[in-house]
Scaffold this active site. Structure first.
Site, PDB file in Angstrom:
ATOM      1  N   HIS A 204     -54.706-109.515 -56.390  1.00 27.35           N
ATOM      2  CA  HIS A 204     -55.918-108.764 -56.072  1.00 27.35           C
ATOM      3  C   HIS A 204     -56.004-107.562 -57.006  1.00 27.35           C
ATOM      4  O   HIS A 204     -55.057-106.779 -57.105  1.00 27.35           O
ATOM      5  CB  HIS A 204     -55.911-108.315 -54.614  1.00 27.35           C
ATOM      6  N   GLU A 207     -54.826-103.789 -56.292  1.00 25.08           N
ATOM      7  CA  GLU A 207     -53.467-103.500 -55.841  1.00 25.08           C
ATOM      8  C   GLU A 207     -52.591-103.096 -57.030  1.00 25.08           C
ATOM      9  O   GLU A 207     -51.638-103.780 -57.407  1.00 25.08           O
ATOM     10  CB  GLU A 207     -52.925-104.705 -55.073  1.00 25.08           C
ATOM     11  N   HIS A 329     -47.971-107.999 -53.079  1.00 27.61           N
ATOM     12  CA  HIS A 329     -49.281-107.458 -52.720  1.00 27.61           C
ATOM     13  C   HIS A 329     -49.129-106.032 -52.203  1.00 27.61           C
ATOM     14  O   HIS A 329     -48.033-105.511 -52.062  1.00 27.61           O
ATOM     15  CB  HIS A 329     -49.930-108.327 -51.635  1.00 27.61           C
ATOM     16  N   GLU A 405     -45.825-107.285 -48.957  1.00 25.61           N
ATOM     17  CA  GLU A 405     -46.880-106.275 -48.909  1.00 25.61           C
ATOM     18  C   GLU A 405     -46.222-104.903 -48.995  1.00 25.61           C
ATOM     19  O   GLU A 405     -45.488-104.496 -48.091  1.00 25.61           O
ATOM     20  CB  GLU A 405     -47.695-106.392 -47.617  1.00 25.61           C
TER      21      GLU A 405
END
Length: 439
Positions: A204, A207, A329, A405
């Site tokens: 993404h 990020e 992420h 994450e």
């Protein structure tokens, strides 16, 4: 193979340091009047409302969605309707003007040196000064967010300085023709190791911190090879710091919060495919959308995007060697293992997957106490299909497959904290890589 940059890593770093890139103020154009909401929703009805919003409503942008809490931004025209619905659901929420948040983050992004580098003692200065200068230059690189060309220069600089251990190459090209650059790191480039640990970042575009953690992994390993010989024994690392280079650049120049790639569709004003919904395992099954304007638009077919297909080609070609697939992420402090497409579906090796993830989380926490939650994304967050971890494990049989994450409460980690996120994440990366030798 890329054209090699004719300079040493340290010269490249010095040049980059002298011209610190800063995001154009234009990348926040259009966000005036937007509000960041932090919503606490313990009930199932409120959670399902949030899931439906993320999938179907193009007027909101979810930064984080868990079963108990969501962080999202809402435009001014949509605020009354959204707040009315929250009132009906009886949930609590806090708000913050988005532009105020971004101004405070930028104001908190001045890099400050700490005492990591001591002054050399008399008689040792000549031998220590060069090493200290190199470390400072590299540290400066990890105190900001580089642009696409700077990332490639850094990678090619590493390959040029450590040619016997590091190879710089391209997996393919993005929608807009940018290279999807990779680094292969192993102790002996002449002998292909039996096992591969594959790590990618920036699926993404917004990020940014994810790219820096993977670059830091490469830098620390190559500059301290002797210390990590046992970790790299019979293991090749293949690192892709920018899977979505078009989206990454677009977040620097035009839209700071752009998530998808930059696939443009003729006759449509909306663009982009969510690469993290485009992999061909239970494609478009849950938590994805066929609305082209949705943030979780899954594309026209499985693996339809050049960025996705480049990764798939590499993993399929090396499927019998790749033992670890790690997709980095931001944000949330989670480590996910398969499966994400359905809440009550777990793989047969779930005990091993969980044990390795917990060990990595423990190593991360030893640096400064950061606590990661471990589980499937479907159980902790929501059902979402088409992710790399499900594809790598479920379709290719890669035994260790995870999504990480990173920490934070928004996508912009303050520059003084980049190095600390890199260091603590490095410890987790090493723990994951250690387990590759078991397969």
């Amino acid at each position: 193979m890329f054209h090699k940059i004719v300079c040493s890593l340290w010269l490249c770093l010095a040049v980059l340091t002298c011209s610190i890139s800063s995001s154009s103020s234009n990348n926040l154009a259009g966000y005036e009047g937007y509000t960041k909401y932090t919503v606490q929703h313990g009930g199932e009805s409120a959670f399902q409302y949030m899931v439906d919003l993320q999938t179907n409503d193009t007027e909101v942008d979810f930064w984080l969605l868990t079963r108990n809490m969501s962080i999202l931004t809402v435009g001014p025209s949509h605020k009354p309707q959204f707040e009315s619905r929250l009132l009906q659901l009886g949930v609590q929420y806090q708000t913050q003007p988005l532009m105020d948040l971004m101004a405070s983050l930028e104001g908190n992004s001045t890099y400050a040196e700490d005492d990591e580098f001591e002054e050399c003692q008399p008689g040792d200065c000549e031998s220590d000064r060069s090493h200290s200068r190199k470390r400072r230059q590299a540290r400066s690189f990890f105190s900001r967010y580089p642009r696409y060309h700077e990332v490639l220069n850094f990678m090619s600089g590493l390959a040029a300085r450590y040619p016997q251990y590091c190879r710089y190459e391209s997996l393919g090209r993005s929608n807009e023709g940018r290279h999807i650059a990779g680094l292969s790191i192993s102790l002996n480039q002449r002998v292909r190791p039996r096992r591969v640990a594959y790590i990618q970042a920036a699926t993404h575009g917004r990020e940014w911190i994810t790219t820096q953690t993977v670059l830091y992994l490469a830098y620390e390993l190559l500059t301290n090879l002797r210390a990590f010989q046992r970790v790299l024994n019979d293991v090749e690392l293949f690192l892709v710091p920018l899977v979505n280079p078009d989206g990454y650049e677009y977040t620097h120049t035009t839209d700071r919060f752009w998530r998808k790639n930059r696939h443009r569709f003729a006759g449509h004003s909306c663009s982009g495919v969510d690469i993290n919904r485009n992999f061909g395992n239970h494609w478009n099954y849950q938590g994805a959308s066929q609305n082209l304007c949705s943030e979780v638009y899954s594309g026209t077919s499985p693996n339809s995007e050049p960025e996705t297909s480049a990764v798939v080609r590499y993993l399929q070609f090396n499927r019998h060697r790749v033992k670890l697939s790690l997709d980095v992420h931001s944000f949330g402090k989670f480590i996910f293992y398969p499966y994400g497409y359905a809440r009550n579906t777990v793989p047969p090796t779930v005990a091993t997957l969980r044990a390795v993830a917990l060990r990595a989380a423990n190593q991360i926490g030893r640096y400064r106490g950061t606590h990661y939650t471990v589980g499937t994304s479907a159980s902790i967050l929501y059902e979402a299909s088409g992710s790399l971890d499900d594809f790598a494990y479920g379709s290719l049989g890669i035994p260790l497959s995870y999504t990480v994450e990173l920490p934070g409460e928004e996508f912009h980690v303050a520059s003084f904290d980049i190095i600390h996120v890199c260091k603590e994440t490095f410890a987790g990366f090493i723990e994951f890589i250690r387990h590759v030798s078991l397969y």
